[in-house]
Design a protein around this motif. Sequence first.
Motif, PDB file in Angstrom:
ATOM      1  N   LYS A 173       0.817  -1.350  -0.043  1.00  0.00           N
ATOM      2  CA  LYS A 173       0.093  -0.007   0.050  1.00  0.00           C
ATOM      3  C   LYS A 173       0.517   1.157   0.068  1.00  0.00           C
ATOM      4  O   LYS A 173       0.535   2.602  -0.659  1.00  0.00           O
ATOM      5  N   GLU A 174       2.160   0.838   0.777  1.00  0.00           N
ATOM      6  CA  GLU A 174       3.111   2.153   0.355  1.00  0.00           C
ATOM      7  C   GLU A 174       3.755   2.639  -1.122  1.00  0.00           C
ATOM      8  O   GLU A 174       3.195   3.599  -0.814  1.00  0.00           O
ATOM      9  N   LEU A 175       3.858   1.616  -1.705  1.00  0.00           N
ATOM     10  CA  LEU A 175       4.995   1.219  -2.872  1.00  0.00           C
ATOM     11  C   LEU A 175       3.385   1.912  -4.015  1.00  0.00           C
ATOM     12  O   LEU A 175       3.331   2.396  -4.619  1.00  0.00           O
ATOM     13  N   LYS A 176       1.742   1.137  -3.276  1.00  0.00           N
ATOM     14  CA  LYS A 176       0.560   1.966  -4.313  1.00  0.00           C
ATOM     15  C   LYS A 176       0.576   3.252  -4.374  1.00  0.00           C
ATOM     16  O   LYS A 176      -0.417   3.548  -4.905  1.00  0.00           O
ATOM     17  N   GLY A 177       1.079   4.107  -3.068  1.00  0.00           N
ATOM     18  CA  GLY A 177       0.436   5.212  -2.782  1.00  0.00           C
ATOM     19  C   GLY A 177      -1.193   5.533  -2.367  1.00  0.00           C
ATOM     20  O   GLY A 177      -1.497   6.215  -2.306  1.00  0.00           O
ATOM     21  N   VAL A 178      -1.545   4.251  -1.291  1.00  0.00           N
ATOM     22  CA  VAL A 178      -2.859   4.528  -1.035  1.00  0.00           C
ATOM     23  C   VAL A 178      -3.761   5.016  -0.103  1.00  0.00           C
ATOM     24  O   VAL A 178      -4.454   6.220  -0.724  1.00  0.00           O
ATOM     25  N   SER A 179      -1.816   6.107   0.455  1.00  0.00           N
ATOM     26  CA  SER A 179      -2.648   7.028   1.482  1.00  0.00           C
ATOM     27  C   SER A 179      -2.700   8.466   0.860  1.00  0.00           C
ATOM     28  O   SER A 179      -3.389   9.412   1.658  1.00  0.00           O
ATOM     29  N   THR A 180      -1.495   7.981  -0.046  1.00  0.00           N
ATOM     30  CA  THR A 180      -1.273   9.301   0.148  1.00  0.00           C
ATOM     31  C   THR A 180      -1.296  10.290  -1.418  1.00  0.00           C
ATOM     32  O   THR A 180      -1.447  10.808  -2.319  1.00  0.00           O
ATOM     33  N   GLY A 181      -2.269   9.230  -2.715  1.00  0.00           N
ATOM     34  CA  GLY A 181      -2.789   9.436  -3.688  1.00  0.00           C
ATOM     35  C   GLY A 181      -1.534   9.528  -4.931  1.00  0.00           C
ATOM     36  O   GLY A 181      -1.083   9.860  -5.996  1.00  0.00           O
TER      37      GLY A 181
END
Length: 83
Positions: free
Chosen positions: A48-56
């Motif tokens: 989820k960090e690699l995909k930018g889930v929280s940051t977009g």
Amino acid sequence: MGCMESTCGALIGAVMVAGILTEGRGTPAVARALVRSFEQRCGATICKELKGVSTGVPLCPCPECVRNAVLALGDVLPDAVKE
């Protein structure tokens, strides 16, 4: 893998391949080296960090994660196979 809450599947696959190719010799040390190399290339190891889930803003798209996992194997395996 699939839920984006844990370690990138490409990295997990790389660790599994390393374990097979080294016949399990020194797998924990090889795994640590793979994780370090992958993280340097991608900026994280958690999906989820690699995909930018929280940051977009994605750090690394899936095809690049796979590429970087293979490159990390290339960094680590020559040394691991010698041992």
